[in-house]
Design an enzyme around this catalytic site. Structure first.
Site, PDB file in Angstrom:
ATOM      1  N   LYS A  97       0.830  -1.164   0.033  1.00 34.76           N
ATOM      2  CA  LYS A  97      -0.083   0.170   0.004  1.00 34.76           C
ATOM      3  C   LYS A  97       0.773   1.403   0.051  1.00 34.76           C
ATOM      4  CE  LYS A  97      -4.472   0.764   2.273  1.00 34.76           C
ATOM      5  NZ  LYS A  97      -4.893   0.708   3.438  1.00 34.76           N
TER       6      LYS A  97
HETATM    7  C1  E4P Z   1      -8.435   1.040   4.048  1.00 31.34           C
HETATM    8  O1  E4P Z   1      -7.854   0.870   3.176  1.00 31.34           O
HETATM    9  C2  E4P Z   1      -8.268   2.590   4.525  1.00 31.34           C
HETATM   10  O2  E4P Z   1      -6.957   2.421   5.316  1.00 31.34           O
HETATM   11  C3  E4P Z   1      -9.372   2.517   5.557  1.00 31.34           C
HETATM   12  O3  E4P Z   1     -10.504   2.040   5.157  1.00 31.34           O
HETATM   13  C4  E4P Z   1      -9.583   3.973   6.122  1.00 31.34           C
HETATM   14  O4  E4P Z   1     -10.868   4.189   7.271  1.00 31.34           O
HETATM   15  P1  E4P Z   1     -11.131   5.056   8.120  1.00 31.34           P
HETATM   16  O5  E4P Z   1     -11.256   6.418   7.280  1.00 31.34           O
HETATM   17  O6  E4P Z   1     -12.473   4.865   8.709  1.00 31.34           O
HETATM   18  O7  E4P Z   1      -9.843   5.434   8.951  1.00 31.34           O
END
Ligand code: E4P
Length: 275
Positions: A97
């Site tokens: 990522k």
């Molecule tokens: C996933 O890939 C993201 O990092 C995550 O969904 C972020 O979610 P949040 O905005 O609820 O922290």
């Protein structure tokens, strides 16, 4: 639409796998922190390499996104290669990522280091999930650079629209995909009226030009957003464990079960006793 679990908690991953609903897992440093704290609260020290090995094995063939922590190309490329070399051999399911733009301050010299890192990793055959996407243009550049997935943050865009307009809200509050108004004016950010609008525009643009890049609706906070992500054609939605559970609950389902259970006649019940 594929359902990913947005959690680094081993117990969540094991349960989702057992239920047969796990298509993948996404993590980020905040979710790793939550998982580590939970282990520590239970009196267990965390050996991160061993913990991630268990996460990857629990996910099995389902892809697991692991995020870098660097804030420039050199760091992110090195970390991405490390994550892939170290962890992909365990279950052949690692996606790295990479943030679309890792700068922490607006006056940074270059805003291209995310894109450069995506290209460098993709050229080595490492699958990249490009994260922290807040505009379809960012998604387009990530896909062009070779990202296999882009993650538009639906919930956080909804937060931003409400914060910028002084509206009070709770994290899980529903925000309609068609947007909200304040004083008769639609709330919008760069032409986007909601997080789901952002997801839909990413799907449209990448689909129109045939990119081999999946749109992963991230930062999803409630069941209606899941439905709306599917309706705009998101390839994947990544959901916290509690949101997955909420998808199953309806008072009329429960009421129906109560009625059916009340109405079981002995003749019918007997059938199952002898089977
Ligand atoms: C996933 O890939 C993201 O990092 C995550 O969904 C972020 O979610 P949040 O905005 O609820 O922290």
């Amino acid at each position: 639409m594929k359902i990913f679990l947005d959690s680094a908690e081993l117990e969540h991953i094991e349960r989702a796998k057992e239920y047969g609903i796990l298509d993948g897992v996404t993590t980020n440093p905040s979710l790793i922190k939550k998982a580590v704290l939970k282990q520590q609260e239970q009196g267990q020290a965390v050996d991160m390499k061993d913990y991630l090995r268990r996460v990857l094995q629990a996910a099995g063939e389902a892809p697991v996104s692991l995020e870098v922590i660097g804030t420039n190309r050199n760091e992110m490329e090195k970390e991405g290669m490390f994550l892939y070399a170290q962890f992909n051999p365990i279950a052949e399911n690692v996606f790295v990522k990479i943030p679309i733009n890792p700068v922490l301050e607006p006056d940074a010299e270059s805003h291209y280091e995310g894109v450069e890192t995506i290209k460098a990793l993709a050229d080595r055959g490492i699958p990249v999930n490009c994260t922290l996407i807040f505009t379809p243009e960012q998604a387009l550049l990530a896909a062009k650079a070779g990202a296999a997935m882009v993650s538009p943050f639906a919930g956080r865009l909804d937060d931003y629209l409400r914060e910028e307009n002084g509206l009070a809200f709770d994290k899980k509050d529903y925000f309609p995909s068609y947007g909200l108004e304040k004083n008769g004016e639609p709330l919008e950010d760069k032409g986007l009226v909601s997080g789901i609008d952002l997801v839909g525009q990413c799907v449209d643009i990448l689909g129109r030009f045939g990119f081999a890049c999946e749109v992963l609706a991230a930062s999803i906070r409630n069941p209606r957003q899941v439905r709306e992500a599917a309706l705009v054609g998101a390839h994947i939605a990544t959901l916290p464990f509690d949101v997955i559970s909420e998808l199953l609950i309806h008072p009329k389902t429960m009421e129906g079960m109560q009625g059916f259970t009340r109405d079981i006649v002995p003749e019918y019940a007997q059938l199952f006793r002898t089977s």
